[in-house]
Design a protein around this motif. Structure first.
Motif, PDB file in Angstrom:
ATOM      1  N   ILE A  13       0.811  -1.168  -0.027  1.00  0.00           N
ATOM      2  CA  ILE A  13       0.047   0.013  -0.171  1.00  0.00           C
ATOM      3  C   ILE A  13       0.711   1.323  -0.075  1.00  0.00           C
ATOM      4  N   TYR A  34      -7.782   2.408  -0.199  1.00  0.00           N
ATOM      5  CA  TYR A  34      -6.966   1.136  -0.240  1.00  0.00           C
ATOM      6  C   TYR A  34      -8.025   0.251   0.564  1.00  0.00           C
ATOM      7  N   LEU A  41      -3.601   8.241   4.341  1.00  0.00           N
ATOM      8  CA  LEU A  41      -4.182   7.224   3.399  1.00  0.00           C
ATOM      9  C   LEU A  41      -5.568   6.684   3.874  1.00  0.00           C
ATOM     10  N   SER A  90       2.426   1.623  -3.572  1.00  0.00           N
ATOM     11  CA  SER A  90       1.181   2.018  -4.456  1.00  0.00           C
ATOM     12  C   SER A  90       0.891   3.496  -4.284  1.00  0.00           C
ATOM     13  N   ASP A  91       0.824   3.894  -2.846  1.00  0.00           N
ATOM     14  CA  ASP A  91       0.516   5.522  -2.697  1.00  0.00           C
ATOM     15  C   ASP A  91       1.785   6.303  -3.377  1.00  0.00           C
ATOM     16  N   ARG A  92       2.690   5.750  -3.128  1.00  0.00           N
ATOM     17  CA  ARG A  92       3.852   6.812  -3.638  1.00  0.00           C
ATOM     18  C   ARG A  92       4.123   6.976  -5.320  1.00  0.00           C
TER      19      ARG A  92
END
Length: 183
Positions: free
Chosen positions: A66, A78, A111, A69-71
């Protein structure tokens, strides 16, 4: 028994812009993962959200996936899905605590994560919780992510100000007193 207790389910949030969610699932116990995934997808589709799915080997890798993926992507939220069943060693406590703590820390950084990693004593408990027609914890994790996305969008454009910059004031660059740039 927890299954006999009633609980409140919040109404599904509505969105005025598209929502894209990444589901990160560990298929370690594939029957359980499939139930969780089915419930999560159904909840996201009911809210009109688009989704992608990636798989990780176990629950410990889900928070890292996660974070990566966020970066490197543009997901709004998520859903973390997996299952940890108590065994004969202390590995259970490590996996449960560390995966949960890592997801919580990512959430505190902003997030929007729905945690659907089951932590149970046996396979039967997991099966009841993962069943989309039962406790539907996959759908519940997706709903949690959607509620966090809605909250983030509600307050996302508000600013409390930064340092000495008053709330609502534009940032001016040195040598540019009127805020325009010269070419």
């Amino acid at each position: 028994m927890a299954a006999s207790l009633s609980h409140t389910v919040l109404p599904r949030p509505e969105f005025d812009r598209p929502v894209k969610v990444l589901i990160v699932v560990s298929p370690y116990y594939s029957d359980i993962a499939n139930g969780l995934l089915s419930g999560a997808k159904a909840e996201l589709e009911a809210a009109g959200a688009a989704w992608d799915v990636i798989e990780m080997p176990g629950a410990l890798e889900i928070p890292t996936a996660i974070g990566i993926s966020d970066r490197r992507s543009s997901f709004d939220g998520y859903v973390a899905l997996g299952c940890v069943i108590r065994g004969e060693t202390t590995h259970y406590e490590t996996v449960c605590n560390d995966s949960s703590r890592a997801l919580q820390l990512l959430g505190l950084q902003g997030l929007c994560i729905g945690n659907g990693i089951l932590t149970v004593e046996n396979f039967e408990q997991a099966a009841v919780r993962a069943d989309p027609d039962g406790q539907n914890k996959g759908g519940g994790a997706a709903a949690a992510a959607l509620h966090l996305i809605a909250l983030g969008r509600k307050w996302g454009s508000q600013s409390k100000g930064i340092g000495f910059k008053p709330q609502g004031q534009d940032t001016l660059m040195a040598g540019d007193p009127d805020g325009t740039t010269s070419a």
